[in-house]
Scaffold this motif. Structure first.
Motif, mmCIF file in Angstrom:
data_model
loop_
_atom_site.group_PDB
_atom_site.id
_atom_site.type_symbol
_atom_site.label_atom_id
_atom_site.label_comp_id
_atom_site.label_asym_id
_atom_site.label_seq_id
_atom_site.Cartn_x
_atom_site.Cartn_y
_atom_site.Cartn_z
ATOM 1 N N ALA A 1 28.834 41.395 31.860
ATOM 2 C CA ALA A 1 29.834 41.818 32.381
ATOM 3 C C ALA A 1 31.225 40.583 32.496
ATOM 4 O O ALA A 1 32.376 41.563 32.623
ATOM 5 N N ILE A 2 31.643 39.562 32.426
ATOM 6 C CA ILE A 2 32.052 38.902 31.487
ATOM 7 C C ILE A 2 33.176 39.932 30.930
ATOM 8 O O ILE A 2 34.161 40.022 30.656
ATOM 9 N N ARG A 3 32.834 40.310 29.538
ATOM 10 C CA ARG A 3 32.856 40.024 28.366
ATOM 11 C C ARG A 3 34.035 41.422 28.731
ATOM 12 O O ARG A 3 35.140 41.843 27.764
ATOM 13 N N LYS A 4 33.089 42.651 29.702
ATOM 14 C CA LYS A 4 33.950 43.553 29.624
ATOM 15 C C LYS A 4 35.663 43.479 30.184
ATOM 16 O O LYS A 4 36.205 44.685 30.211
ATOM 17 N N VAL A 5 35.858 42.626 30.500
ATOM 18 C CA VAL A 5 37.071 42.161 31.950
ATOM 19 C C VAL A 5 38.085 41.051 30.401
ATOM 20 O O VAL A 5 39.067 41.056 31.208
ATOM 21 N N VAL A 6 37.176 40.617 30.058
ATOM 22 C CA VAL A 6 38.321 39.812 28.546
ATOM 23 C C VAL A 6 39.571 40.474 28.660
ATOM 24 O O VAL A 6 38.528 41.620 27.292
ATOM 25 N N PRO A 7 40.198 40.184 27.840
ATOM 26 C CA PRO A 7 40.915 40.990 27.021
ATOM 27 C C PRO A 7 40.962 41.001 25.588
ATOM 28 O O PRO A 7 40.698 39.938 25.114
ATOM 29 N N PRO A 8 40.990 41.708 24.478
ATOM 30 C CA PRO A 8 40.487 41.755 23.329
ATOM 31 C C PRO A 8 41.626 40.144 22.304
ATOM 32 O O PRO A 8 42.566 40.547 23.090
ATOM 33 N N GLY A 9 40.924 39.289 22.058
ATOM 34 C CA GLY A 9 41.996 38.118 21.252
ATOM 35 C C GLY A 9 41.692 37.332 22.083
ATOM 36 O O GLY A 9 42.365 36.622 21.957
ATOM 37 N N ALA A 10 41.180 37.362 23.364
ATOM 38 C CA ALA A 10 40.476 35.733 23.672
ATOM 39 C C ALA A 10 39.591 35.013 23.325
ATOM 40 O O ALA A 10 38.341 36.170 22.025
ATOM 41 N N ILE B 1 28.189 30.589 31.574
ATOM 42 C CA ILE B 1 28.697 30.922 31.202
ATOM 43 C C ILE B 1 30.414 30.717 30.260
ATOM 44 O O ILE B 1 30.620 30.162 30.835
ATOM 45 N N LEU B 2 30.263 30.589 28.691
ATOM 46 C CA LEU B 2 31.847 29.623 28.467
ATOM 47 C C LEU B 2 32.219 30.530 27.847
ATOM 48 O O LEU B 2 31.921 32.084 27.922
ATOM 49 N N ILE B 3 33.966 29.935 28.102
ATOM 50 C CA ILE B 3 35.030 31.165 27.682
ATOM 51 C C ILE B 3 35.721 30.299 26.675
ATOM 52 O O ILE B 3 36.551 29.145 27.426
ATOM 53 N N ILE C 1 31.816 33.149 40.039
ATOM 54 C CA ILE C 1 32.842 33.107 39.272
ATOM 55 C C ILE C 1 33.795 32.713 39.609
ATOM 56 O O ILE C 1 34.724 33.431 39.750
ATOM 57 N N ASN C 2 34.748 32.304 38.060
ATOM 58 C CA ASN C 2 35.903 31.563 38.582
ATOM 59 C C ASN C 2 36.719 32.831 37.859
ATOM 60 O O ASN C 2 37.290 32.485 36.430
ATOM 61 N N ILE C 3 37.863 33.656 39.065
ATOM 62 C CA ILE C 3 38.718 35.048 39.096
ATOM 63 C C ILE C 3 40.546 34.391 38.541
ATOM 64 O O ILE C 3 40.568 34.099 37.232
ATOM 65 N N ALA D 1 43.220 33.039 33.830
ATOM 66 C CA ALA D 1 44.187 31.840 31.981
ATOM 67 C C ALA D 1 42.856 32.017 30.957
ATOM 68 O O ALA D 1 43.978 31.987 30.269
ATOM 69 N N GLN D 2 42.290 33.330 30.987
ATOM 70 C CA GLN D 2 42.237 33.815 29.723
ATOM 71 C C GLN D 2 42.725 35.205 29.523
ATOM 72 O O GLN D 2 42.469 35.809 29.139
ATOM 73 N N GLY D 3 43.539 35.171 30.380
ATOM 74 C CA GLY D 3 44.313 36.661 30.826
ATOM 75 C C GLY D 3 43.318 37.993 31.382
ATOM 76 O O GLY D 3 43.853 38.627 31.320
ATOM 77 N N ALA D 4 42.718 37.830 31.983
ATOM 78 C CA ALA D 4 42.566 38.985 32.785
ATOM 79 C C ALA D 4 42.582 39.222 34.161
ATOM 80 O O ALA D 4 42.907 38.672 34.999
ATOM 81 N N ALA D 5 42.868 40.560 33.832
ATOM 82 C CA ALA D 5 43.523 41.195 34.928
ATOM 83 C C ALA D 5 42.991 41.570 36.286
ATOM 84 O O ALA D 5 42.700 42.474 35.680
#
Length: 254
Positions: free
Chosen positions: A95-104, A115-117, A145-147, A163-167
């Protein structure tokens, strides 16, 4: 219960209640179970006033993040339940991978189900169970989940999706989680599908081959993270060709 019937129910009969402020979504689910709820129920909340993590640690629960718990009743025979945290981790990871932008930074799973980013924790998962007075077993999967917000003091380095650029909003992220968890519980199949779950977990694993320290309740052990075995136990290479299986503990990378 027939396993095939349970899998169909997992796909089609899952309810969802969105609440405002609660003590914790896990507590709310357990209260529903004691009152006779049949399970297959998601509870989400805007804010938790008494959120908690593993070993009773407080979990910061301000508005803007996702706080969700899934109530299951008699999800599997007791001897198959230890593999469930792996399935949950894979679902949240997806689920998290689906919302994290490319290049994160990479989204990875730290054993057993953090789950770590970019090696920073962005999610807390807490499974709790209770034997009910009518003989059923209630099991609650709690996920925070920290959004937008992240704790300013934590045991591990932390981050947030923002903080990882996910809106993404909590509702949008929950929609992804709802689907990925349904799919993963069907694959897990009351513990029968552990081999498939372990394979997916390994693909998302963080730190295999690296030196780690595992904090146990009574001691700390260091060695090389050799991955997980076919039952999901952490395998710690302590040297001399010895692999030590570990069922529970807090992992720190060195």
């Amino acid at each position: 219960m027939d396993d095939r019937r349970h899998s169909r129910a997992t796909q089609t009969d899952v309810r969802h209640e969105a609440l405002g402020d609660v003590s914790s979504t896990n507590t709310e689910c357990l209260a529903r179970a004691r009152a006779g709820d049949p399970g297959q129920l998601w509870i989400t909340a805007r804010r938790q006033t008494g959120g908690r993590g593993r070993r009773g640690r407080p979990w910061a629960s301000e508005p803007g993040n996702l706080y969700a718990s899934l109530l299951l009743i008699d999800p599997a025979p007791l001897d198959r339940l230890p593999s469930l945290p792996l399935a949950v981790a894979v679902a949240v990871h997806d689920a998290i991978r689906k919302v994290v932008p490319p290049g994160a930074e990479p989204v990875e799973i730290k054993w057993p189900n953090d789950i770590l980013i970019g090696r920073k924790k962005t999610c807390g998962i807490l499974l709790e169970s209770e034997n009910l007075s009518d003989g059923r077993q209630a099991l609650v999967i709690g996920i925070g989940i920290n959004i937008a917000v992240m704790p300013d003091s934590a045991q591990y380095p932390v981050t947030s999706l923002a903080a990882q650029g996910a809106a993404v909003s909590p509702d949008e992220l929950f929609a992804h989680l709802y689907v990925s968890m349904n799919d993963m519980l069907v694959l897990w199949n009351r513990g029968r599908g552990i081999a498939s779950v372990v394979e997916l977990w390994r693909r998302g694993a963080c730190g295999v081959g690296e030196k780690i320290t595992v904090n146990l309740p009574d001691k700390s052990l260091s060695g090389q993270f050799a991955g997980i075995d076919d039952n999901g136990l952490l395998m710690l290479d302590t040297g001399g060709g010895r692999l030590l299986p570990i069922a529970a503990g807090d992992v720190f990378f060195e």
